[in-house]
Scaffold this active site. Structure first.
Site, PDB file in Angstrom:
ATOM      1  N   TRP A   1      62.006   8.064 -38.892  1.00 47.58           N
ATOM      2  CA  TRP A   1      63.543   8.748 -38.820  1.00 47.58           C
ATOM      3  C   TRP A   1      64.269   7.534 -38.407  1.00 47.58           C
ATOM      4  O   TRP A   1      65.568   7.616 -38.124  1.00 47.58           O
ATOM      5  CB  TRP A   1      63.735   9.788 -37.784  1.00 47.58           C
ATOM      6  N   ASN A   2      63.879   6.322 -37.847  1.00 49.16           N
ATOM      7  CA  ASN A   2      64.726   5.313 -37.172  1.00 49.16           C
ATOM      8  C   ASN A   2      65.277   4.538 -38.071  1.00 49.16           C
ATOM      9  O   ASN A   2      66.524   3.966 -37.841  1.00 49.16           O
ATOM     10  CB  ASN A   2      63.696   4.510 -36.255  1.00 49.16           C
TER      11      ASN A   2
ATOM     12  N   LYS B   1      57.836  12.009 -48.341  1.00 45.24           N
ATOM     13  CA  LYS B   1      58.089  13.028 -47.353  1.00 45.24           C
ATOM     14  C   LYS B   1      58.952  12.104 -46.347  1.00 45.24           C
ATOM     15  O   LYS B   1      58.630  11.247 -45.433  1.00 45.24           O
ATOM     16  CB  LYS B   1      56.987  13.510 -46.538  1.00 45.24           C
ATOM     17  N   PRO B   2      60.055  12.556 -46.060  1.00 41.45           N
ATOM     18  CA  PRO B   2      61.105  11.903 -44.865  1.00 41.45           C
ATOM     19  C   PRO B   2      60.664  12.653 -43.686  1.00 41.45           C
ATOM     20  O   PRO B   2      60.058  13.588 -43.639  1.00 41.45           O
ATOM     21  CB  PRO B   2      62.555  12.155 -45.436  1.00 41.45           C
TER      22      PRO B   2
ATOM     23  N   GLY C   1      55.152  16.774 -40.123  1.00 43.75           N
ATOM     24  CA  GLY C   1      54.035  15.794 -40.434  1.00 43.75           C
ATOM     25  C   GLY C   1      52.677  16.410 -40.434  1.00 43.75           C
ATOM     26  O   GLY C   1      52.065  16.163 -41.699  1.00 43.75           O
TER      27      GLY C   1
ATOM     28  N   GLU D   1      52.587   0.630 -41.573  1.00 39.48           N
ATOM     29  CA  GLU D   1      53.601  -0.198 -40.735  1.00 39.48           C
ATOM     30  C   GLU D   1      53.589   0.708 -39.360  1.00 39.48           C
ATOM     31  O   GLU D   1      54.277   1.720 -39.564  1.00 39.48           O
ATOM     32  CB  GLU D   1      54.808  -0.385 -41.379  1.00 39.48           C
ATOM     33  N   LEU D   2      53.188   0.150 -38.491  1.00 37.84           N
ATOM     34  CA  LEU D   2      53.049   1.071 -37.153  1.00 37.84           C
ATOM     35  C   LEU D   2      53.800   0.365 -35.941  1.00 37.84           C
ATOM     36  O   LEU D   2      54.802  -0.498 -36.313  1.00 37.84           O
ATOM     37  CB  LEU D   2      51.572   1.051 -36.707  1.00 37.84           C
ATOM     38  N   GLY D   3      53.485   0.675 -35.054  1.00 37.93           N
ATOM     39  CA  GLY D   3      54.435   0.328 -33.785  1.00 37.93           C
ATOM     40  C   GLY D   3      54.169  -0.928 -33.180  1.00 37.93           C
ATOM     41  O   GLY D   3      53.362  -1.769 -34.030  1.00 37.93           O
TER      42      GLY D   3
ATOM     43  N   CYS E   1      60.826  -0.954 -34.647  1.00 38.12           N
ATOM     44  CA  CYS E   1      59.299  -1.069 -34.328  1.00 38.12           C
ATOM     45  C   CYS E   1      59.246  -2.884 -33.805  1.00 38.12           C
ATOM     46  O   CYS E   1      58.221  -2.999 -33.069  1.00 38.12           O
ATOM     47  CB  CYS E   1      58.666  -1.110 -35.760  1.00 38.12           C
TER      48      CYS E   1
ATOM     49  N   GLU F   1      54.558   1.433 -26.121  1.00 40.00           N
ATOM     50  CA  GLU F   1      55.621   1.403 -26.839  1.00 40.00           C
ATOM     51  C   GLU F   1      56.665   2.173 -26.326  1.00 40.00           C
ATOM     52  O   GLU F   1      56.383   3.538 -26.337  1.00 40.00           O
ATOM     53  CB  GLU F   1      55.265   1.622 -28.453  1.00 40.00           C
ATOM     54  N   ILE F   2      57.752   2.154 -25.712  1.00 42.95           N
ATOM     55  CA  ILE F   2      58.615   2.839 -25.173  1.00 42.95           C
ATOM     56  C   ILE F   2      59.472   3.264 -26.279  1.00 42.95           C
ATOM     57  O   ILE F   2      60.071   4.633 -26.203  1.00 42.95           O
ATOM     58  CB  ILE F   2      59.456   2.135 -24.150  1.00 42.95           C
ATOM     59  N   PHE F   3      60.256   2.585 -27.194  1.00 39.11           N
ATOM     60  CA  PHE F   3      61.042   3.009 -28.418  1.00 39.11           C
ATOM     61  C   PHE F   3      62.447   3.547 -27.566  1.00 39.11           C
ATOM     62  O   PHE F   3      62.742   4.700 -28.145  1.00 39.11           O
ATOM     63  CB  PHE F   3      60.388   4.151 -29.148  1.00 39.11           C
TER      64      PHE F   3
HETATM   65  P1  NAD Z   1      55.427   9.891 -36.139  1.00 40.03           P
HETATM   66  O1  NAD Z   1      54.410   8.730 -36.390  1.00 40.03           O
HETATM   67  O2  NAD Z   1      54.803  11.218 -35.692  1.00 40.03           O
HETATM   68  O3  NAD Z   1      56.193  10.324 -37.430  1.00 40.03           O
HETATM   69  C1  NAD Z   1      56.475   9.291 -38.554  1.00 40.03           C
HETATM   70  C2  NAD Z   1      56.381  10.204 -39.843  1.00 40.03           C
HETATM   71  O4  NAD Z   1      55.014  10.808 -40.019  1.00 40.03           O
HETATM   72  C3  NAD Z   1      57.101  11.428 -39.983  1.00 40.03           C
HETATM   73  O5  NAD Z   1      57.574  11.664 -41.300  1.00 40.03           O
HETATM   74  C4  NAD Z   1      56.096  12.575 -39.570  1.00 40.03           C
HETATM   75  O6  NAD Z   1      56.680  13.717 -40.328  1.00 40.03           O
HETATM   76  C5  NAD Z   1      54.972  11.922 -40.322  1.00 40.03           C
HETATM   77  N1  NAD Z   1      53.653  12.709 -39.700  1.00 40.03           N
HETATM   78  C6  NAD Z   1      53.467  13.301 -38.456  1.00 40.03           C
HETATM   79  N2  NAD Z   1      52.312  13.663 -38.109  1.00 40.03           N
HETATM   80  C7  NAD Z   1      51.488  13.539 -39.445  1.00 40.03           C
HETATM   81  C8  NAD Z   1      50.312  13.719 -39.917  1.00 40.03           C
HETATM   82  N3  NAD Z   1      49.431  14.078 -39.268  1.00 40.03           N
HETATM   83  N4  NAD Z   1      50.023  13.202 -41.374  1.00 40.03           N
HETATM   84  C9  NAD Z   1      50.966  12.745 -42.018  1.00 40.03           C
HETATM   85  N5  NAD Z   1      52.213  12.413 -41.874  1.00 40.03           N
HETATM   86  C10 NAD Z   1      52.572  12.972 -40.232  1.00 40.03           C
HETATM   87  O7  NAD Z   1      56.595   9.200 -35.295  1.00 40.03           O
HETATM   88  P2  NAD Z   1      57.358   9.906 -34.254  1.00 40.03           P
HETATM   89  O8  NAD Z   1      56.793  11.124 -33.521  1.00 40.03           O
HETATM   90  O9  NAD Z   1      58.735  10.508 -35.057  1.00 40.03           O
HETATM   91  O10 NAD Z   1      57.671   8.901 -33.124  1.00 40.03           O
HETATM   92  C11 NAD Z   1      56.641   8.564 -32.399  1.00 40.03           C
HETATM   93  C12 NAD Z   1      56.226   7.012 -32.208  1.00 40.03           C
HETATM   94  O11 NAD Z   1      56.341   6.496 -33.197  1.00 40.03           O
HETATM   95  C13 NAD Z   1      57.429   6.332 -31.674  1.00 40.03           C
HETATM   96  O12 NAD Z   1      57.730   6.096 -30.282  1.00 40.03           O
HETATM   97  C14 NAD Z   1      56.892   4.766 -32.138  1.00 40.03           C
HETATM   98  O13 NAD Z   1      55.915   4.346 -31.570  1.00 40.03           O
HETATM   99  C15 NAD Z   1      56.447   5.014 -33.402  1.00 40.03           C
HETATM  100  N6  NAD Z   1      57.506   4.933 -34.550  1.00 40.03           N
HETATM  101  C16 NAD Z   1      57.199   3.508 -35.069  1.00 40.03           C
HETATM  102  C17 NAD Z   1      58.104   3.393 -36.285  1.00 40.03           C
HETATM  103  C18 NAD Z   1      58.167   2.109 -36.979  1.00 40.03           C
HETATM  104  O14 NAD Z   1      59.032   1.693 -37.631  1.00 40.03           O
HETATM  105  N7  NAD Z   1      56.939   1.477 -37.011  1.00 40.03           N
HETATM  106  C19 NAD Z   1      59.031   4.362 -36.582  1.00 40.03           C
HETATM  107  C20 NAD Z   1      59.092   5.523 -35.997  1.00 40.03           C
HETATM  108  C21 NAD Z   1      58.147   5.917 -34.869  1.00 40.03           C
END
Ligand code: NAD
Length: 489
Positions: A158-159, A182-183, A215, A258-260, A292, A389-391
């Site tokens: 979502w960022n 999937k957004p 998710g 692409e993770l944190g 990130c 990661e605090i974000f």
């Molecule tokens: P998240 O990883 O839960 O969500 C990202 C995406 O994954 C969303 O579309 C979500 O619906 C989906 N998702 C969640 N659970 C899933 C599953 N079991 N299987 C498949 N898809 C799934 O991220 P969040 O909870 O929104 O944010 C939490 C942390 O994620 C943040 O604090 C940060 O550390 C990290 N983050 C990193 C980035 C980046 O750009 N690398 C972006 C957003 C969040």
């Protein structure tokens, strides 16, 4: 400034170039983080809708489909057209981004242009991937062909919802794949508006499908689907691991992640303190700290530490936080209640563990999810705020003495997404760039994304690279064809 009065037209699932309700009939609310009010009720896709979207994408990828037979220049034209339409709709897309992410309106509109630019980058790649030929014994010759991997599932956060969409769609379309996106559940509206442009641009039905949903339901259905050949994900490490597990347990689909990050930025004693403080402040607070590659660990040489902190604190105090639709506002809210509480939890942990809170640390009002720009000093490497990661808009400042020491400490993390160094000394910069375990290293700049150059993480920050040729490779299979050039018959 009141929110511009806009009608939100696209709230359903986009499959086969049509908007349809969820098979379950369910919807979920999208919340404006600046005032906690519901912006729209959106169709809640789950496994049944993912199945339908994957079936559409599979059909669009069938051997003799319009998409498969299309000349690369035809794909290129469609990508350019989509980029043009995104740019045409900058105003509405910028407003949607500002509403659902809480990102200041100026940055939201800039992200729309960046998304169009990112797509155009891949419009140029459609006919620029090549195979090789190989010597073979006797009358044989071998050659490789690069072919699209097939139906790809893309799960985005979502960022930066529009930038992430474009980074995922560009290489997939250039390679000739078909897509189920999937957004994030917090931010489906921009993606659904772009979906309406997919049809207008003229993509054949089923090439691009967008399924909003949660998710653990819709996202999980993508990563475990037997007909999805590749999944591309941006988000948290925990979910990245679940996606890899599901991919392995189902059909061994290709996975890129692409993770944190917990990225270090080193400020050397030879660098202008004022400029360094402005850079560190701007890059940690950009998008309310929800990036990130945010420089969340700033290591400052001990000889300039106090002067640097004084400037950083002044920057934090001067930052204008508030209604993201106000043009002079620099920082909006955190994206949702969960992230807001999480960031405040980290601030509490920092205080408890004995870090010195120099400025900020509080929520602002209770109308939305706003948090003050925050600076901690006296942070030690073992504290929670130093490791996780605090974000959020929370800067952790560390002192260092020598380069050897700071390289060791900067590398002491499970992450490896990005790093930076501010110095006039080329030897120091090169030494650091060589020694640091990170996918991107910025010297005397930060967050300087180059779409032609690979982007991705070392260690638990991810697998694979996005952008340019590297990004395209993720969406291609390599086929070896060996031919007898002089058959005896
Ligand atoms: P998240 O990883 O839960 O969500 C990202 C995406 O994954 C969303 O579309 C979500 O619906 C989906 N998702 C969640 N659970 C899933 C599953 N079991 N299987 C498949 N898809 C799934 O991220 P969040 O909870 O929104 O944010 C939490 C942390 O994620 C943040 O604090 C940060 O550390 C990290 N983050 C990193 C980035 C980046 O750009 N690398 C972006 C957003 C969040």
């Amino acid at each position: 400034m009141a929110k511009p009065d806009i009608e939100i037209k696209y709230k359903q699932i986009f499959i086969n170039n049509e908007f349809v309700p969820a098979k379950s009939g369910k919807t979920f609310p999208v919340i404006n983080p600046a005032n906690k009010q519901i912006i729209a009720e959106v169709a809640e896709g789950d496994k049944a809708d993912i199945d339908a979207a994957v079936a559409a994408a599979k059909k669009a990828f069938a051997r003799n489909s319009e998409w498969r037979k299309m000349d690369p220049s035809g794909r290129s034209k469609l990508i350019y057209k989509l980029a043009d339409l995104i740019e045409r709709d900058q105003e509405i897309l910028g407003i949607l981004e500002c509403l659902e992410v809480g990102k200041p309106i100026g940055s939201s509109k800039q992200e729309v242009i960046f998304a169009a630019y990112s797509l155009r980058h891949y419009g140029e790649w459609c006919d620029k991937y090549f195979g090789e030929t190989f010597q073979a014994p006797g009358n044989m010759v071998s050659m490789t062909r690069k072919e699209p991997v097939g139906v790809v599932g893309q799960i985005i956060p979502w960022n930066g919802p529009l930038a992430m969409l474009a980074w995922k769609w560009g290489p997939a379309l250039a390679a000739g794949c078909t897509i189920v996106l999937k957004p994030a559940e917090s931010t489906p509206l921009g993606a659904l508006h772009v979906a309406s442009l997919v049809k207008e641009a003229g993509f054949p039905p089923g090439v691009i499908n967008v399924v909003p949903g949660y998710g653990h339901t819709a996202g999980a259905a993508i990563s475990s689907h037997m007909d999805v050949n590749k999944v591309a994900f941006t988000g948290s490490v925990g979910v990245g691991k679940k996606i890899m597990e599901a991919a392995a347990a189902s059909n061994l689909k290709r996975v890129t992640l692409e993770l944190g990050g917990k990225s270090p930025l080193i400020v050397c004693e030879d660098f202008d303190v004022n400029t360094a403080a402005v850079m560190c402040h701007n890059f940690i607070c950009a998008n309310s700290g929800q990036i990130c590659v945010a420089p969340s660990r700033v290591f400052v040489h001990e000889s300039i530490h106090d002067a640097f902190v004084a400037k950083l604190v002044a920057q934090a105090k001067a930052r204008k936080v508030g209604d993201p639709f106000e043009p002079e506002v620099q920082q909006g809210p955190q994206v949702n209640e969960a992230m807001y509480k999480r960031v405040l939890g980290y601030i509490e942990a920092g205080k408890k563990e004995g870090a010195k809170l120099e400025v900020g640390g509080n929520p602002i009002g209770d109308k939305g999810y706003f948090i003050e720009p925050t600076v901690f000093t006296n942070v030690t490497d073992d504290m929670k705020i130093a490791k996780e990661e605090i974000f959020g808009p929370v800067q952790c400042v560390f002192k260092f003495k020598t380069m050897e020491e700071v390289i060791e400490r900067a590398n002491n993390t499970t992450y490896g997404l990005a790093a930076g160094i501010l110095t006039k000394d080329i030897n120091k910069a090169m030494n650091f760039a060589n020694a640091i375990e990170a996918g991107s290293v910025w010297v005397n700049c930060y967050m300087a994304f180059n779409l032609s150059a690979p982007f991705g993480g070392y260690k638990q920050s991810g697998i694979g690279r996005e952008n340019g040729r590297y990004g395209l490779e993720n969406y291609l299979e390599t086929k070896t064809i060996t031919m007898n050039i002089n058959p005896v018959n």
